[in-house]
Design a protein around this motif. Structure first.
Motif, PDB file in Angstrom:
ATOM      1  N   GLY A 257      15.926  21.176  37.774  1.00  0.00           N
ATOM      2  CA  GLY A 257      15.847  20.725  36.793  1.00  0.00           C
ATOM      3  C   GLY A 257      14.374  21.531  35.700  1.00  0.00           C
ATOM      4  N   PHE A 258      14.652  22.950  35.402  1.00  0.00           N
ATOM      5  CA  PHE A 258      13.561  23.881  34.720  1.00  0.00           C
ATOM      6  C   PHE A 258      14.784  24.173  33.406  1.00  0.00           C
ATOM      7  N   ARG A 259      14.296  23.512  32.175  1.00  0.00           N
ATOM      8  CA  ARG A 259      14.895  23.717  31.016  1.00  0.00           C
ATOM      9  C   ARG A 259      14.113  24.358  30.212  1.00  0.00           C
ATOM     10  N   PRO A 260      14.476  25.792  28.852  1.00  0.00           N
ATOM     11  CA  PRO A 260      14.081  26.608  28.099  1.00  0.00           C
ATOM     12  C   PRO A 260      13.320  25.316  26.825  1.00  0.00           C
ATOM     13  N   PHE A 261      11.835  25.222  26.594  1.00  0.00           N
ATOM     14  CA  PHE A 261      10.739  24.687  25.637  1.00  0.00           C
ATOM     15  C   PHE A 261      11.084  25.272  25.015  1.00  0.00           C
ATOM     16  N   ALA A 262      10.340  26.444  25.324  1.00  0.00           N
ATOM     17  CA  ALA A 262      10.155  27.673  23.375  1.00  0.00           C
ATOM     18  C   ALA A 262      10.421  29.094  23.985  1.00  0.00           C
ATOM     19  N   LEU A 263      10.351  29.530  23.283  1.00  0.00           N
ATOM     20  CA  LEU A 263      10.577  31.120  23.086  1.00  0.00           C
ATOM     21  C   LEU A 263       9.540  31.466  23.010  1.00  0.00           C
ATOM     22  N   GLU A 264       8.663  32.169  23.933  1.00  0.00           N
ATOM     23  CA  GLU A 264       7.792  33.504  23.240  1.00  0.00           C
ATOM     24  C   GLU A 264       8.276  34.633  23.309  1.00  0.00           C
ATOM     25  N   MET A 265       7.966  35.051  22.054  1.00  0.00           N
ATOM     26  CA  MET A 265       8.546  36.719  21.676  1.00  0.00           C
ATOM     27  C   MET A 265       6.823  37.833  22.081  1.00  0.00           C
ATOM     28  N   LEU A 266       6.838  39.188  22.035  1.00  0.00           N
ATOM     29  CA  LEU A 266       6.519  39.705  22.478  1.00  0.00           C
ATOM     30  C   LEU A 266       6.490  40.750  21.625  1.00  0.00           C
ATOM     31  N   CYS A 267       5.817  41.463  21.840  1.00  0.00           N
ATOM     32  CA  CYS A 267       5.190  42.834  20.619  1.00  0.00           C
ATOM     33  C   CYS A 267       4.600  43.492  21.020  1.00  0.00           C
ATOM     34  N   LEU A 268       4.615  44.658  21.891  1.00  0.00           N
ATOM     35  CA  LEU A 268       3.770  45.490  22.425  1.00  0.00           C
ATOM     36  C   LEU A 268       3.339  46.663  22.293  1.00  0.00           C
ATOM     37  N   LYS A 269       2.119  47.225  21.115  1.00  0.00           N
ATOM     38  CA  LYS A 269       2.391  48.434  20.056  1.00  0.00           C
ATOM     39  C   LYS A 269       1.488  49.459  21.586  1.00  0.00           C
TER      40      LYS A 269
END
Length: 149
Positions: free
Chosen positions: A137-149
């Motif tokens: 029953g898990f569904r996408p809720f938000a899309l977390e985007m990451l930029c590693l420098k």
């Protein structure tokens, strides 16, 4: 058979955690280097911070054996929230229902504790894990985007 343990035994899953990181390295589209450098001690500290904030941490162990697989959850009864922190079954034991046994035990515990909101994070590109979580029953809720420098 699933056994349940507390945070004080977290060091027992360190070798499985390393295998999980290797799996994440293989499935990660963008962040393999992140998983190569993420340390077990850092993960332990993050969990200890959660405990200090009132969360409980439980380790569900597959076959009562520290070598086959585990699921780790954190939950806060007052806030009625939980996170499936990680779940891992060794490659040679996959596709035999062990992941489902671990997930069912974790979800049953959270249901018993009357937890209403359960979240988890999955590495982008790990389509098998996404399909597995969707069965529960898990569904996408938000899309977390990451930029590693």
């Amino acid at each position: 058979m699933i056994s349940v343990h507390d945070y004080d035994q977290i060091d027992q899953v360190q070798h499985l955690w390393r295998e999980l990181m290797q799996s994440n390295i293989r499935s990660s589209v963008y962040f393999a280097e992140y998983f190569r450098t993420f340390q077990f001690e850092t993960r332990k500290e993050l969990l200890a911070q959660k405990i200090a904030e009132g969360f409980a941490v439980r380790i569900f162990l597959l076959n009562d054996d520290w070598h086959d697989g585990f699921c780790l959850i954190s939950y806060h009864k007052i806030r009625s929230c939980a996170e499936i922190e990680m779940i891992f079954v060794r490659d040679e034991l996959r596709r035999q229902g062990h992941g489902s046994c671990l997930m069912n035990a974790a979800l049953e515990t959270l249901h018993h504790e009357n937890i209403k909101n359960i979240s988890l994070n999955v590495t982008y590109g790990n389509d098998g894990a996404i399909r597995f979580y969707e069965k529960y029953g898990f569904r996408p809720f938000a899309l977390e985007m990451l930029c590693l420098k």
